[in-house]
Design an enzyme around this catalytic site. Structure first.
Site, PDB file in Angstrom:
ATOM      1  N   CYS A 114       0.811  -1.229   0.000  1.00  0.00           N
ATOM      2  CA  CYS A 114       0.000   0.000   0.000  1.00  0.00           C
ATOM      3  C   CYS A 114       0.840   1.272   0.000  1.00  0.00           C
ATOM      4  O   CYS A 114       0.314   2.356  -0.240  1.00  0.00           O
ATOM      5  CB  CYS A 114      -0.941   0.004   1.198  1.00  0.00           C
ATOM      6  SG  CYS A 114      -2.131  -1.332   1.117  1.00  0.00           S
ATOM      7  N   HIS A 250      -3.330   7.400   2.748  1.00  0.00           N
ATOM      8  CA  HIS A 250      -3.706   6.105   2.189  1.00  0.00           C
ATOM      9  C   HIS A 250      -5.071   5.749   2.766  1.00  0.00           C
ATOM     10  O   HIS A 250      -5.326   5.919   3.952  1.00  0.00           O
ATOM     11  CB  HIS A 250      -2.657   5.056   2.577  1.00  0.00           C
ATOM     12  CG  HIS A 250      -3.094   3.662   2.259  1.00  0.00           C
ATOM     13  ND1 HIS A 250      -3.605   3.318   1.027  1.00  0.00           N
ATOM     14  CD2 HIS A 250      -3.142   2.535   3.017  1.00  0.00           C
ATOM     15  CE1 HIS A 250      -3.923   2.031   1.038  1.00  0.00           C
ATOM     16  NE2 HIS A 250      -3.659   1.539   2.233  1.00  0.00           N
ATOM     17  N   ASN A 280      -9.975   0.066  -0.001  1.00  0.00           N
ATOM     18  CA  ASN A 280      -8.512   0.160   0.011  1.00  0.00           C
ATOM     19  C   ASN A 280      -7.983  -0.299  -1.357  1.00  0.00           C
ATOM     20  O   ASN A 280      -8.021  -1.482  -1.672  1.00  0.00           O
ATOM     21  CB  ASN A 280      -7.971  -0.720   1.143  1.00  0.00           C
ATOM     22  CG  ASN A 280      -6.451  -0.677   1.241  1.00  0.00           C
ATOM     23  OD1 ASN A 280      -5.771  -0.177   0.344  1.00  0.00           O
ATOM     24  ND2 ASN A 280      -5.926  -1.214   2.327  1.00  0.00           N
TER      25      ASN A 280
HETATM   26  N1  ACO Z   1     -18.065  -8.447   9.237  1.00  0.00           N
HETATM   27  C1  ACO Z   1     -18.502  -8.703  10.472  1.00  0.00           C
HETATM   28  N2  ACO Z   1     -17.676  -9.009  11.492  1.00  0.00           N
HETATM   29  C2  ACO Z   1     -16.365  -9.072  11.219  1.00  0.00           C
HETATM   30  C3  ACO Z   1     -15.845  -8.827   9.949  1.00  0.00           C
HETATM   31  C4  ACO Z   1     -16.757  -8.504   8.920  1.00  0.00           C
HETATM   32  N3  ACO Z   1     -16.372  -8.248   7.667  1.00  0.00           N
HETATM   33  N4  ACO Z   1     -14.505  -8.960   9.974  1.00  0.00           N
HETATM   34  C5  ACO Z   1     -14.184  -9.263  11.239  1.00  0.00           C
HETATM   35  N5  ACO Z   1     -15.301  -9.348  11.997  1.00  0.00           N
HETATM   36  C6  ACO Z   1     -15.432  -9.679  13.407  1.00  0.00           C
HETATM   37  C7  ACO Z   1     -14.237 -10.432  13.934  1.00  0.00           C
HETATM   38  O1  ACO Z   1     -14.342 -11.794  13.674  1.00  0.00           O
HETATM   39  C8  ACO Z   1     -14.336 -10.102  15.414  1.00  0.00           C
HETATM   40  O2  ACO Z   1     -15.295 -10.940  15.985  1.00  0.00           O
HETATM   41  P1  ACO Z   1     -15.091 -11.558  17.475  1.00  0.00           P
HETATM   42  O3  ACO Z   1     -15.029 -10.370  18.368  1.00  0.00           O
HETATM   43  O4  ACO Z   1     -16.303 -12.416  17.643  1.00  0.00           O
HETATM   44  O5  ACO Z   1     -13.808 -12.315  17.403  1.00  0.00           O
HETATM   45  C9  ACO Z   1     -14.884  -8.668  15.445  1.00  0.00           C
HETATM   46  O6  ACO Z   1     -15.461  -8.457  14.155  1.00  0.00           O
HETATM   47  C10 ACO Z   1     -13.802  -7.631  15.681  1.00  0.00           C
HETATM   48  O7  ACO Z   1     -12.683  -7.944  14.827  1.00  0.00           O
HETATM   49  P2  ACO Z   1     -11.418  -7.036  14.767  1.00  0.00           P
HETATM   50  O8  ACO Z   1     -10.440  -7.632  13.803  1.00  0.00           O
HETATM   51  O9  ACO Z   1     -10.935  -6.721  16.156  1.00  0.00           O
HETATM   52  O10 ACO Z   1     -12.063  -5.694  14.126  1.00  0.00           O
HETATM   53  P3  ACO Z   1     -11.410  -4.319  13.920  1.00  0.00           P
HETATM   54  O11 ACO Z   1     -12.212  -3.279  14.581  1.00  0.00           O
HETATM   55  O12 ACO Z   1      -9.924  -4.327  14.159  1.00  0.00           O
HETATM   56  O13 ACO Z   1     -11.630  -4.092  12.336  1.00  0.00           O
HETATM   57  C11 ACO Z   1     -10.315  -4.216  10.317  1.00  0.00           C
HETATM   58  C12 ACO Z   1     -11.049  -4.988  11.409  1.00  0.00           C
HETATM   59  C13 ACO Z   1     -11.325  -3.399   9.578  1.00  0.00           C
HETATM   60  C14 ACO Z   1      -9.641  -5.211   9.382  1.00  0.00           C
HETATM   61  C15 ACO Z   1      -9.256  -3.286  10.935  1.00  0.00           C
HETATM   62  O14 ACO Z   1      -8.518  -3.993  11.884  1.00  0.00           O
HETATM   63  C16 ACO Z   1      -8.300  -2.660   9.938  1.00  0.00           C
HETATM   64  O15 ACO Z   1      -8.661  -1.804   9.166  1.00  0.00           O
HETATM   65  N6  ACO Z   1      -7.003  -3.030  10.014  1.00  0.00           N
HETATM   66  C17 ACO Z   1      -5.925  -2.366   9.240  1.00  0.00           C
HETATM   67  C18 ACO Z   1      -5.941  -2.663   7.780  1.00  0.00           C
HETATM   68  C19 ACO Z   1      -4.762  -1.983   7.125  1.00  0.00           C
HETATM   69  O16 ACO Z   1      -4.521  -0.799   7.333  1.00  0.00           O
HETATM   70  N7  ACO Z   1      -3.972  -2.713   6.363  1.00  0.00           N
HETATM   71  C20 ACO Z   1      -2.759  -2.107   5.811  1.00  0.00           C
HETATM   72  C21 ACO Z   1      -2.867  -1.809   4.403  1.00  0.00           C
HETATM   73  S1  ACO Z   1      -3.287  -3.230   3.435  1.00  0.00           S
HETATM   74  C22 ACO Z   1      -1.921  -3.641   2.401  1.00  0.00           C
HETATM   75  O17 ACO Z   1      -0.834  -3.187   2.569  1.00  0.00           O
HETATM   76  C23 ACO Z   1      -2.135  -4.608   1.287  1.00  0.00           C
END
Ligand code: ACO
Length: 323
Positions: A114, A250, A280
């Site tokens: 990214c 980003h 993204n």
């Molecule tokens: N729909 C519903 N529930 C979901 C989903 C979904 N799509 N995805 C995860 N959950 C659930 C999980 O299973 C978890 O359930 P549990 O509590 O029963 O275990 C709950 O939601 C919370 O999960 P978290 O992973 O803690 O959710 P979070 O608030 O962290 O959001 C997300 C997840 C959106 C992926 C976030 O962590 C994020 O944006 N991370 C960074 C991504 C990023 O910046 N990546 C870098 C760039 S990508 C690249 O370089 C290619």
């Protein structure tokens, strides 16, 4: 030493819009969850017969037109992507050929997930400032949906496809004031596509060629790291938060963007936000956001822009730009 200015921008999005409602049919998720946790409402998906270079070519055409230059005026092409058309030639070479950019001009891809566009911008800026090029085409282009496991709700709701491009030109007026690149390969397992041709086909199974991410852990590292790079960038230029007119981040997650804006003390009206409609798009996200804010008249000539990205590797980087 010569300066580098952005003289034109362009972008391209595939036609097909995929809404959160469609994803509800594929995985156990909801429109409300995706909007609340990521800020994403929809994303674009490439057509079956489109590839990364097709998106890059369209974005580049728009950037050349807005710069008022022709392909023959370009003497360097640098393209950030993690979804190249082929192993080789590079996607940049495919763009060079399609647009008729002159033979002999260097053209190559940069792989920094990214952060790919910021890395590509840094490289092109160094070429221009040291006299190795006069006018460069810098592109971020991705077909991220091709890297998705559509049964993994933790990743398939996050990404989209698109491309953005800028034309840089040598100038006696300051444009790109500084760039800052970093990487740390020690936490690969938090975010990766754990297969590539160099591993051999025996290592390939159904999902090894797809994105795997421990999202929550990545989220925390991203917020911490981007906060640090804001300070680093401003300090390197002897500027303060109050000097920044626009944050062009980003577009991974609205909550990460909000955290960086808070760190800068910038109201969200001063933050370019496209994540809602693009998801993204990896290395395409910053040039897509930049182009949209320039075309809608938000970003004006003379504004001070802070571009920042964080992605797989980990890689992260920033650029401070007087537009
Ligand atoms: N729909 C519903 N529930 C979901 C989903 C979904 N799509 N995805 C995860 N959950 C659930 C999980 O299973 C978890 O359930 P549990 O509590 O029963 O275990 C709950 O939601 C919370 O999960 P978290 O992973 O803690 O959710 P979070 O608030 O962290 O959001 C997300 C997840 C959106 C992926 C976030 O962590 C994020 O944006 N991370 C960074 C991504 C990023 O910046 N990546 C870098 C760039 S990508 C690249 O370089 C290619």
């Amino acid at each position: 030493m010569t300066h580098t200015r952005i003289i034109g921008t362009g972008s391209y999005l595939p036609e097909r819009v995929m809404t959160n409602a469609e994803l509800e049919k594929l995985v156990d998720t909801s429109d409300a969850w995706i909007r609340e946790r990521t800020g994403i409402a929809e994303r674009r998906v490439v057509a079956d017969d489109q590839s990364c270079s097709d998106l890059a070519i369209e974005a580049s055409r728009a950037a050349l037109e807005s710069a008022g230059v022709t392909p023959e005026d370009i003497d360097l092409v640098v393209l950030g992507t993690c979804t190249p058309d082929r192993i080789f030639p590079s996607t940049a070479c495919l763009v060079q050929r399609a647009l008729g950019i002159r033979s002999g001009a260097p053209a190559f891809d940069v792989s920094a997930a990214c952060s790919g566009f910021v890395f590509a911008l840094d490289v092109a800026n160094r070429f221009i400032r040291t006299g190795g090029a006069h006018r460069a085409l810098v592109i971020g282009s991705e077909t991220m949906t091709r890297l998705l496991d559509w049964t993994d709700r933790g990743t398939c709701v996050l990404f989209g496809d698109g491309a953005g491009a800028v034309v840089l030109e040598a100038s006696d007026q300051p444009g790109i004031l500084s760039t800052h690149l970093h990487a740390d390969g020690s936490q690969e397992e938090l975010l990766h596509v754990p297969w590539g041709v160099g591993r051999g086909y025996k290592a390939l199974d159904d999902t090894s060629g797809k994105i795997k991410m421990r999202g929550n852990e990545v989220f925390k590292v991203a917020v911490r790291t981007l906060g640090r790079i804001v300070d680093e960038t401003l300090e390197a230029n002897g500027l303060t938060k109050a000097d920044v007119d626009w944050l062009v981040p980003h577009q991974a997650n609205i909550r990460i963007i909000q955290a960086t804006a808070r760190k800068l003390g910038l109201p969200m009206e001063r933050v370019v936000q496209t994540v809602k409609y693009h998801g993204n798009t990896s290395s395409a996200s910053i040039p897509l956001a930049l182009d949209s804010a320039i075309r809608d008249g938000s970003i004006k000539r003379g504004d001070l822009l802070l571009l920042e990205a964080f992605g797989g590797g980990f890689t992260w980087g920033s650029a401070l730009v007087r537009y």
